[in-house]
Enzyme design. Structure first.
Site, PDB file in Angstrom:
ATOM      1  N   ARG A 155     -41.180   1.912 -17.080  1.00  0.00           N
ATOM      2  CA  ARG A 155     -40.263   1.490 -16.029  1.00  0.00           C
ATOM      3  C   ARG A 155     -39.478   2.660 -15.436  1.00  0.00           C
ATOM      4  O   ARG A 155     -38.992   2.572 -14.306  1.00  0.00           O
ATOM      5  CB  ARG A 155     -39.268   0.461 -16.566  1.00  0.00           C
ATOM      6  CG  ARG A 155     -39.923  -0.841 -16.996  1.00  0.00           C
ATOM      7  CD  ARG A 155     -38.946  -1.713 -17.765  1.00  0.00           C
ATOM      8  NE  ARG A 155     -37.741  -1.974 -16.983  1.00  0.00           N
ATOM      9  CZ  ARG A 155     -37.663  -2.840 -16.002  1.00  0.00           C
ATOM     10  NH1 ARG A 155     -38.701  -3.554 -15.673  1.00  0.00           N
ATOM     11  NH2 ARG A 155     -36.537  -3.009 -15.340  1.00  0.00           N
ATOM     12  N   ASP A 208     -30.650  -1.466 -13.610  1.00  0.00           N
ATOM     13  CA  ASP A 208     -30.843  -2.414 -14.699  1.00  0.00           C
ATOM     14  C   ASP A 208     -29.641  -2.436 -15.615  1.00  0.00           C
ATOM     15  O   ASP A 208     -28.870  -1.490 -15.682  1.00  0.00           O
ATOM     16  CB  ASP A 208     -32.048  -2.011 -15.546  1.00  0.00           C
ATOM     17  CG  ASP A 208     -33.334  -2.508 -14.929  1.00  0.00           C
ATOM     18  OD1 ASP A 208     -33.257  -3.226 -13.922  1.00  0.00           O
ATOM     19  OD2 ASP A 208     -34.392  -2.163 -15.457  1.00  0.00           O
ATOM     20  N   PRO A 255     -38.945   0.084 -39.087  1.00  0.00           N
ATOM     21  CA  PRO A 255     -37.546  -0.337 -39.209  1.00  0.00           C
ATOM     22  C   PRO A 255     -36.654   0.755 -39.796  1.00  0.00           C
ATOM     23  O   PRO A 255     -35.429   0.657 -39.725  1.00  0.00           O
ATOM     24  CB  PRO A 255     -37.611  -1.547 -40.158  1.00  0.00           C
ATOM     25  CG  PRO A 255     -39.039  -1.999 -40.134  1.00  0.00           C
ATOM     26  CD  PRO A 255     -39.838  -0.761 -39.886  1.00  0.00           C
ATOM     27  N   GLU A 284     -48.076  -2.583 -45.723  1.00  0.00           N
ATOM     28  CA  GLU A 284     -46.701  -2.298 -46.152  1.00  0.00           C
ATOM     29  C   GLU A 284     -46.209  -0.957 -45.615  1.00  0.00           C
ATOM     30  O   GLU A 284     -45.092  -0.531 -45.899  1.00  0.00           O
ATOM     31  CB  GLU A 284     -46.604  -2.339 -47.677  1.00  0.00           C
ATOM     32  CG  GLU A 284     -46.348  -3.746 -48.198  1.00  0.00           C
ATOM     33  CD  GLU A 284     -47.429  -4.725 -47.742  1.00  0.00           C
ATOM     34  OE1 GLU A 284     -47.159  -5.491 -46.791  1.00  0.00           O
ATOM     35  OE2 GLU A 284     -48.519  -4.731 -48.298  1.00  0.00           O
TER      36      GLU A 284
HETATM   37  C1  9WO Z   1     -44.180  -5.299 -45.253  1.00  0.00           C
HETATM   38  C2  9WO Z   1     -43.963  -5.673 -46.572  1.00  0.00           C
HETATM   39  C3  9WO Z   1     -44.538  -6.662 -47.369  1.00  0.00           C
HETATM   40  C4  9WO Z   1     -44.126  -6.780 -48.693  1.00  0.00           C
HETATM   41  C5  9WO Z   1     -43.160  -5.942 -49.196  1.00  0.00           C
HETATM   42  C6  9WO Z   1     -42.576  -4.960 -48.388  1.00  0.00           C
HETATM   43  C7  9WO Z   1     -43.017  -4.853 -47.080  1.00  0.00           C
HETATM   44  N1  9WO Z   1     -42.637  -3.994 -46.124  1.00  0.00           N
HETATM   45  C8  9WO Z   1     -43.352  -4.245 -45.059  1.00  0.00           C
HETATM   46  C9  9WO Z   1     -43.233  -3.476 -43.870  1.00  0.00           C
HETATM   47  O1  9WO Z   1     -42.165  -2.959 -43.589  1.00  0.00           O
HETATM   48  N2  9WO Z   1     -44.336  -3.340 -43.131  1.00  0.00           N
HETATM   49  C10 9WO Z   1     -44.297  -2.546 -41.932  1.00  0.00           C
HETATM   50  C11 9WO Z   1     -45.036  -3.293 -40.833  1.00  0.00           C
HETATM   51  C12 9WO Z   1     -44.952  -1.210 -42.135  1.00  0.00           C
HETATM   52  C13 9WO Z   1     -44.839  -0.381 -40.874  1.00  0.00           C
HETATM   53  C14 9WO Z   1     -45.374  -1.161 -39.667  1.00  0.00           C
HETATM   54  N3  9WO Z   1     -44.814  -2.477 -39.658  1.00  0.00           N
HETATM   55  C15 9WO Z   1     -43.693  -2.731 -38.962  1.00  0.00           C
HETATM   56  C16 9WO Z   1     -43.074  -1.944 -38.022  1.00  0.00           C
HETATM   57  N4  9WO Z   1     -42.991  -3.842 -39.095  1.00  0.00           N
HETATM   58  N5  9WO Z   1     -41.919  -3.781 -38.295  1.00  0.00           N
HETATM   59  C17 9WO Z   1     -41.940  -2.643 -37.621  1.00  0.00           C
HETATM   60  C18 9WO Z   1     -40.930  -2.249 -36.708  1.00  0.00           C
HETATM   61  C19 9WO Z   1     -41.071  -1.111 -35.954  1.00  0.00           C
HETATM   62  C20 9WO Z   1     -40.052  -0.752 -35.102  1.00  0.00           C
HETATM   63  N6  9WO Z   1     -38.941  -1.501 -34.992  1.00  0.00           N
HETATM   64  C21 9WO Z   1     -38.805  -2.634 -35.699  1.00  0.00           C
HETATM   65  C22 9WO Z   1     -39.791  -3.034 -36.575  1.00  0.00           C
END
Ligand code: 9WO
Length: 248
Positions: free
Chosen positions: A157, A172, A92, A119
């Site tokens: 794609r 698209d 993120p 995490e």
């Molecule tokens: C989990 C968590 C739990 C307790 C406190 C803090 C925390 N942070 C996270 C977290 O961000 N975990 C991520 C899980 C670690 C990297 C991989 N994960 C992930 C990638 N979740 N969401 C994405 C992601 C990737 C690309 N675009 C949107 C979301």
């Protein structure tokens, strides 16, 4: 295109290798995917790949050693004589993914996608190994695998030969910079609701103009941000003015 995924859950990638348009990209050899599991590079008898965060706090962090070894294996697998892979971490905190970035990445010969769990990963791995951090949206999921598959699917794609002429990615939504127009199929009347008359007219020019107007209207109403900085054709300007005048 050569793809490698660094993941604790390699079986998840069957979601794209076994189904749909993406499956064809792999079956035809247009693309090739390998997976590399940090667990296979763990050094202790429990195959540990995560540890508690320095500084305290909840959860666990992926250890640098096994993760870097898996990334190196992925880079080696995806490399070819003429290209070093781009190594991408899905998180993120990354740059937002959009059609422009998808098309840019689709021109590369090799990509390595690093999928975090828990995490996240030790920051030193990001500094040492990651070329680009990419986000697929402002939300957290439980790991990078689903975002990585979204990115792969979007890229596949755009590989020549993956879509047929009818599915052409160029037409698209987003390739045009506009949202898609509404679609209809049989029956002509469904539960009292009729298909717009123009689509039954057989007048292809009228249909093309109607679809463009619907796309403009939707984009203006739902995603005005997409229109910022986008150039409009003369026809698009006229249609937008006409929509405004008729209060649509
Ligand atoms: C989990 C968590 C739990 C307790 C406190 C803090 C925390 N942070 C996270 C977290 O961000 N975990 C991520 C899980 C670690 C990297 C991989 N994960 C992930 C990638 N979740 N969401 C994405 C992601 C990737 C690309 N675009 C949107 C979301």
């Amino acid at each position: 295109m050569r793809l490698a995924a660094i993941t604790l859950f390699p079986e998840m990638f069957e979601a794209i290798t076994r189904f749909g348009v993406s499956r064809r990209a792999f079956e035809t050899g247009i693309s090739h995917l390998t997976t590399h599991n940090p667990r296979d590079f763990a050094t202790d008898r429990y195959k540990t790949i995560d540890d508690r965060p320095f500084g305290g706090g909840p959860g666990m962090v992926m250890m640098p050693g096994p993760l870097e070894q898996a990334i190196d294996a992925g880079v080696a697998a995806a490399s070819s004589a003429d290209e070093v892979p781009t190594v991408i971490y899905l998180s993120p905190q990354g740059v937002p993914l959009n059609d422009r970035l998808v098309r840019d990445l689709a021109t590369r010969k090799a990509l390595v996608l690093v999928c975090g769990r828990y995490e996240g990963v030790d920051e030193r791995v990001i500094e040492r190994k990651i070329d680009l951090e990419v986000s697929v949206g402002d939300f957290v999921v439980s790991g990078g695998e689903l975002p990585a598959m979204m990115l792969m699917d979007a890229i596949l794609r755009y590989q020549p030969g993956v879509l047929n002429d009818r599915q052409s990615a160029e037409e698209d939504s987003f390739a045009t910079g506009l949202l898609d127009c509404p679609h209809y199929t049989r029956p002509e009347i469904y539960e009292d609701s009729a298909v717009p008359e123009v689509l039954l007219s057989g007048n292809h020019e009228r249909i093309r103009v109607w679809r463009l107007a619907e796309s403009l209207k939707r984009t203006r109403d739902r995603r005005p941000d997409l229109l910022e900085g986008r150039a409009f054709s003369k026809e698009e300007m006229q249609l937008l003015r006409k929509l405004e005048q008729s209060g649509e």
